[in-house]
Write a protein that holds these residues in place. Structure first.
Motif, PDB file in Angstrom:
ATOM      1  N   HIS A 223       0.862  -1.177   0.000  1.00  0.00           N
ATOM      2  CA  HIS A 223       0.000   0.000   0.000  1.00  0.00           C
ATOM      3  C   HIS A 223       0.899   1.228   0.000  1.00  0.00           C
ATOM      4  O   HIS A 223       1.828   1.338   0.787  1.00  0.00           O
ATOM      5  N   VAL A 224       0.625   2.155  -0.904  1.00  0.00           N
ATOM      6  CA  VAL A 224       1.398   3.393  -0.994  1.00  0.00           C
ATOM      7  C   VAL A 224       0.476   4.544  -0.596  1.00  0.00           C
ATOM      8  O   VAL A 224      -0.653   4.632  -1.073  1.00  0.00           O
ATOM      9  N   SER A 225       0.963   5.412   0.291  1.00  0.00           N
ATOM     10  CA  SER A 225       0.153   6.549   0.737  1.00  0.00           C
ATOM     11  C   SER A 225      -0.117   7.498  -0.432  1.00  0.00           C
ATOM     12  O   SER A 225       0.543   7.446  -1.465  1.00  0.00           O
ATOM     13  N   ARG A 226      -1.083   8.379  -0.252  1.00  0.00           N
ATOM     14  CA  ARG A 226      -1.422   9.322  -1.319  1.00  0.00           C
ATOM     15  C   ARG A 226      -0.239  10.192  -1.712  1.00  0.00           C
ATOM     16  O   ARG A 226      -0.085  10.557  -2.855  1.00  0.00           O
ATOM     17  N   SER A 227       0.579  10.537  -0.738  1.00  0.00           N
ATOM     18  CA  SER A 227       1.751  11.372  -1.039  1.00  0.00           C
ATOM     19  C   SER A 227       2.861  10.556  -1.701  1.00  0.00           C
ATOM     20  O   SER A 227       3.802  11.111  -2.239  1.00  0.00           O
ATOM     21  N   GLY A 228       2.742   9.237  -1.624  1.00  0.00           N
ATOM     22  CA  GLY A 228       3.748   8.364  -2.220  1.00  0.00           C
ATOM     23  C   GLY A 228       4.969   8.144  -1.353  1.00  0.00           C
ATOM     24  O   GLY A 228       5.916   7.508  -1.763  1.00  0.00           O
ATOM     25  N   THR A 229       4.946   8.661  -0.118  1.00  0.00           N
ATOM     26  CA  THR A 229       6.127   8.560   0.737  1.00  0.00           C
ATOM     27  C   THR A 229       6.078   7.389   1.698  1.00  0.00           C
ATOM     28  O   THR A 229       7.105   6.924   2.149  1.00  0.00           O
ATOM     29  N   ARG A 230       4.907   6.920   2.030  1.00  0.00           N
ATOM     30  CA  ARG A 230       4.808   5.802   2.982  1.00  0.00           C
ATOM     31  C   ARG A 230       4.384   4.547   2.241  1.00  0.00           C
ATOM     32  O   ARG A 230       3.392   4.533   1.529  1.00  0.00           O
ATOM     33  N   ARG A 231       5.161   3.487   2.468  1.00  0.00           N
ATOM     34  CA  ARG A 231       4.854   2.204   1.844  1.00  0.00           C
ATOM     35  C   ARG A 231       4.821   1.143   2.928  1.00  0.00           C
ATOM     36  O   ARG A 231       5.673   1.133   3.805  1.00  0.00           O
ATOM     37  N   LYS A 232       3.844   0.274   2.870  1.00  0.00           N
ATOM     38  CA  LYS A 232       3.767  -0.815   3.830  1.00  0.00           C
ATOM     39  C   LYS A 232       2.982  -1.950   3.206  1.00  0.00           C
ATOM     40  O   LYS A 232       2.196  -1.746   2.291  1.00  0.00           O
ATOM     41  N   THR A 233       3.206  -3.153   3.711  1.00  0.00           N
ATOM     42  CA  THR A 233       2.481  -4.310   3.213  1.00  0.00           C
ATOM     43  C   THR A 233       1.286  -4.564   4.115  1.00  0.00           C
ATOM     44  O   THR A 233       1.423  -4.653   5.330  1.00  0.00           O
ATOM     45  N   ILE A 234       0.107  -4.659   3.504  1.00  0.00           N
ATOM     46  CA  ILE A 234      -1.153  -4.863   4.212  1.00  0.00           C
ATOM     47  C   ILE A 234      -1.651  -6.274   3.916  1.00  0.00           C
ATOM     48  O   ILE A 234      -1.633  -6.727   2.770  1.00  0.00           O
ATOM     49  N   ILE A 235      -2.110  -6.967   4.958  1.00  0.00           N
ATOM     50  CA  ILE A 235      -2.627  -8.324   4.798  1.00  0.00           C
ATOM     51  C   ILE A 235      -3.991  -8.418   5.479  1.00  0.00           C
ATOM     52  O   ILE A 235      -4.159  -7.963   6.609  1.00  0.00           O
ATOM     53  N   THR A 236      -4.962  -8.996   4.790  1.00  0.00           N
ATOM     54  CA  THR A 236      -6.274  -9.260   5.359  1.00  0.00           C
ATOM     55  C   THR A 236      -6.325 -10.741   5.708  1.00  0.00           C
ATOM     56  O   THR A 236      -5.970 -11.592   4.891  1.00  0.00           O
ATOM     57  N   ILE A 237      -6.769 -11.040   6.929  1.00  0.00           N
ATOM     58  CA  ILE A 237      -6.770 -12.428   7.398  1.00  0.00           C
ATOM     59  C   ILE A 237      -8.175 -13.002   7.395  1.00  0.00           C
ATOM     60  O   ILE A 237      -9.113 -12.386   7.889  1.00  0.00           O
ATOM     61  N   LEU A 238      -8.299 -14.207   6.854  1.00  0.00           N
ATOM     62  CA  LEU A 238      -9.539 -14.995   6.870  1.00  0.00           C
ATOM     63  C   LEU A 238     -10.743 -14.223   6.347  1.00  0.00           C
ATOM     64  O   LEU A 238     -11.858 -14.371   6.830  1.00  0.00           O
ATOM     65  N   GLY A 239     -10.531 -13.354   5.382  1.00  0.00           N
ATOM     66  CA  GLY A 239     -11.636 -12.668   4.727  1.00  0.00           C
ATOM     67  C   GLY A 239     -12.357 -11.639   5.574  1.00  0.00           C
ATOM     68  O   GLY A 239     -13.427 -11.184   5.208  1.00  0.00           O
ATOM     69  N   THR A 240     -11.794 -11.254   6.715  1.00  0.00           N
ATOM     70  CA  THR A 240     -12.436 -10.239   7.540  1.00  0.00           C
ATOM     71  C   THR A 240     -12.047  -8.858   7.031  1.00  0.00           C
ATOM     72  O   THR A 240     -11.188  -8.713   6.174  1.00  0.00           O
ATOM     73  N   SER A 241     -12.662  -7.841   7.582  1.00  0.00           N
ATOM     74  CA  SER A 241     -12.323  -6.483   7.165  1.00  0.00           C
ATOM     75  C   SER A 241     -11.127  -5.951   7.959  1.00  0.00           C
ATOM     76  O   SER A 241     -10.696  -4.833   7.760  1.00  0.00           O
ATOM     77  N   GLU A 242     -10.588  -6.767   8.856  1.00  0.00           N
ATOM     78  CA  GLU A 242      -9.455  -6.361   9.677  1.00  0.00           C
ATOM     79  C   GLU A 242      -8.170  -6.489   8.867  1.00  0.00           C
ATOM     80  O   GLU A 242      -7.814  -7.568   8.413  1.00  0.00           O
ATOM     81  N   ARG A 243      -7.476  -5.359   8.673  1.00  0.00           N
ATOM     82  CA  ARG A 243      -6.228  -5.349   7.918  1.00  0.00           C
ATOM     83  C   ARG A 243      -5.053  -5.276   8.879  1.00  0.00           C
ATOM     84  O   ARG A 243      -5.141  -4.644   9.918  1.00  0.00           O
ATOM     85  N   HIS A 244      -3.949  -5.917   8.518  1.00  0.00           N
ATOM     86  CA  HIS A 244      -2.774  -5.988   9.381  1.00  0.00           C
ATOM     87  C   HIS A 244      -1.534  -5.580   8.615  1.00  0.00           C
ATOM     88  O   HIS A 244      -1.392  -5.898   7.439  1.00  0.00           O
ATOM     89  N   LEU A 245      -0.622  -4.916   9.304  1.00  0.00           N
ATOM     90  CA  LEU A 245       0.678  -4.641   8.716  1.00  0.00           C
ATOM     91  C   LEU A 245       1.494  -5.923   8.780  1.00  0.00           C
ATOM     92  O   LEU A 245       1.523  -6.606   9.809  1.00  0.00           O
ATOM     93  N   SER A 246       2.169  -6.234   7.691  1.00  0.00           N
ATOM     94  CA  SER A 246       2.958  -7.473   7.666  1.00  0.00           C
ATOM     95  C   SER A 246       4.033  -7.457   8.749  1.00  0.00           C
ATOM     96  O   SER A 246       4.355  -8.495   9.322  1.00  0.00           O
ATOM     97  N   SER A 247       4.571  -6.278   9.069  1.00  0.00           N
ATOM     98  CA  SER A 247       5.611  -6.201  10.100  1.00  0.00           C
ATOM     99  C   SER A 247       5.083  -6.677  11.453  1.00  0.00           C
ATOM    100  O   SER A 247       5.778  -7.361  12.195  1.00  0.00           O
ATOM    101  N   ARG A 248       3.825  -6.342  11.784  1.00  0.00           N
ATOM    102  CA  ARG A 248       3.225  -6.780  13.047  1.00  0.00           C
ATOM    103  C   ARG A 248       2.983  -8.289  13.024  1.00  0.00           C
ATOM    104  O   ARG A 248       3.175  -8.977  14.018  1.00  0.00           O
ATOM    105  N   LEU A 249       2.554  -8.805  11.873  1.00  0.00           N
ATOM    106  CA  LEU A 249       2.317 -10.251  11.754  1.00  0.00           C
ATOM    107  C   LEU A 249       3.633 -11.023  11.869  1.00  0.00           C
ATOM    108  O   LEU A 249       3.691 -12.070  12.515  1.00  0.00           O
ATOM    109  N   ILE A 250       4.684 -10.503  11.259  1.00  0.00           N
ATOM    110  CA  ILE A 250       5.987 -11.177  11.318  1.00  0.00           C
ATOM    111  C   ILE A 250       6.526 -11.154  12.744  1.00  0.00           C
ATOM    112  O   ILE A 250       7.058 -12.160  13.233  1.00  0.00           O
TER     113      ILE A 250
END
Length: 188
Positions: free
Chosen positions: A54-81
């Motif tokens: 996911h890239v922020s609107r300004s293009g300066t922040r990048r992070k990997t987003i993961i949705t688990i088990l089809g819920t609307s709850e999104r997680h940063l991959s860094s927290r999952l790792i």
């Protein structure tokens, strides 16, 4: 992001980890309503990288987003790792020591407070001196150094040259426990 309702033990059941990346594991049929749904999911996702960048609107922040088990709850991959490796959700924020939010290697991740995270920031893109916390004081015709820690700004002095101002700033950073990478050049 806050702690998840998902038990930390579930993370190892859902993902495999290798070189800073999470991949989906094969899922058992018990997680699906039908055998066909299980087959379709495993054919489509199992052994493939999890999440999207996911890239922020300004293009300066990048992070990997993961949705688990089809819920609307999104997680940063860094927290999952972090959770995958330590068996519990991080208590604070996950800081990337090298500043690259896409480098989720476990050795690059630290569980820190908000204040700790602010002590490992990039140089502000609007910085004109090239040194974090140092600016030109036009009225005095000198370089001014300052630092902010724990929401308190501290004046470090005015200096005839930028090198002395930068040295005062770096000394204050060391004394206040800033990360050595603090103030690194901003990426655009």
């Amino acid at each position: 992001m806050t702690k998840s309702d998902f038990p930390a033990s579930l993370i190892r059941d859902l993902f495999t980890y290798e070189d800073g990346l999470l991949s989906w594991r094969m899922r058992p049929q018990s997680l699906f309503r039908t055998k066909r749904a299980c087959s379709v999911w495993n054919a489509r996702f199992a052994r493939k990288l999890a999440g999207h960048v996911h890239v922020s609107r300004s293009g300066t922040r990048r992070k990997t987003i993961i949705t688990i088990l089809g819920t609307s709850e999104r997680h940063l991959s860094s927290r999952l790792i972090w959770t995958w490796h330590h068996g519990e959700w991080p208590s604070g924020l996950i800081d990337h020591e090298d500043g690259d939010t896409l480098n989720d290697s476990i050795g690059n991740l630290r569980d820190v407070t908000s204040a700790g995270n602010s002590k490992n920031m990039r140089m502000h893109p609007g910085n004109t001196s090239g040194v974090t916390g140092v600016c030109w004081h036009k009225k005095l015709g000198k370089w001014k150094a300052e630092i902010m820690a724990n929401r308190v700004k501290k004046h470090l002095g005015v200096f005839d040259n930028i090198e002395d101002a930068a040295a005062a700033r770096k000394a204050a950073e060391r004394m206040l426990g800033f990360h050595p990478n603090h103030g690194r050049a901003s990426h655009v």
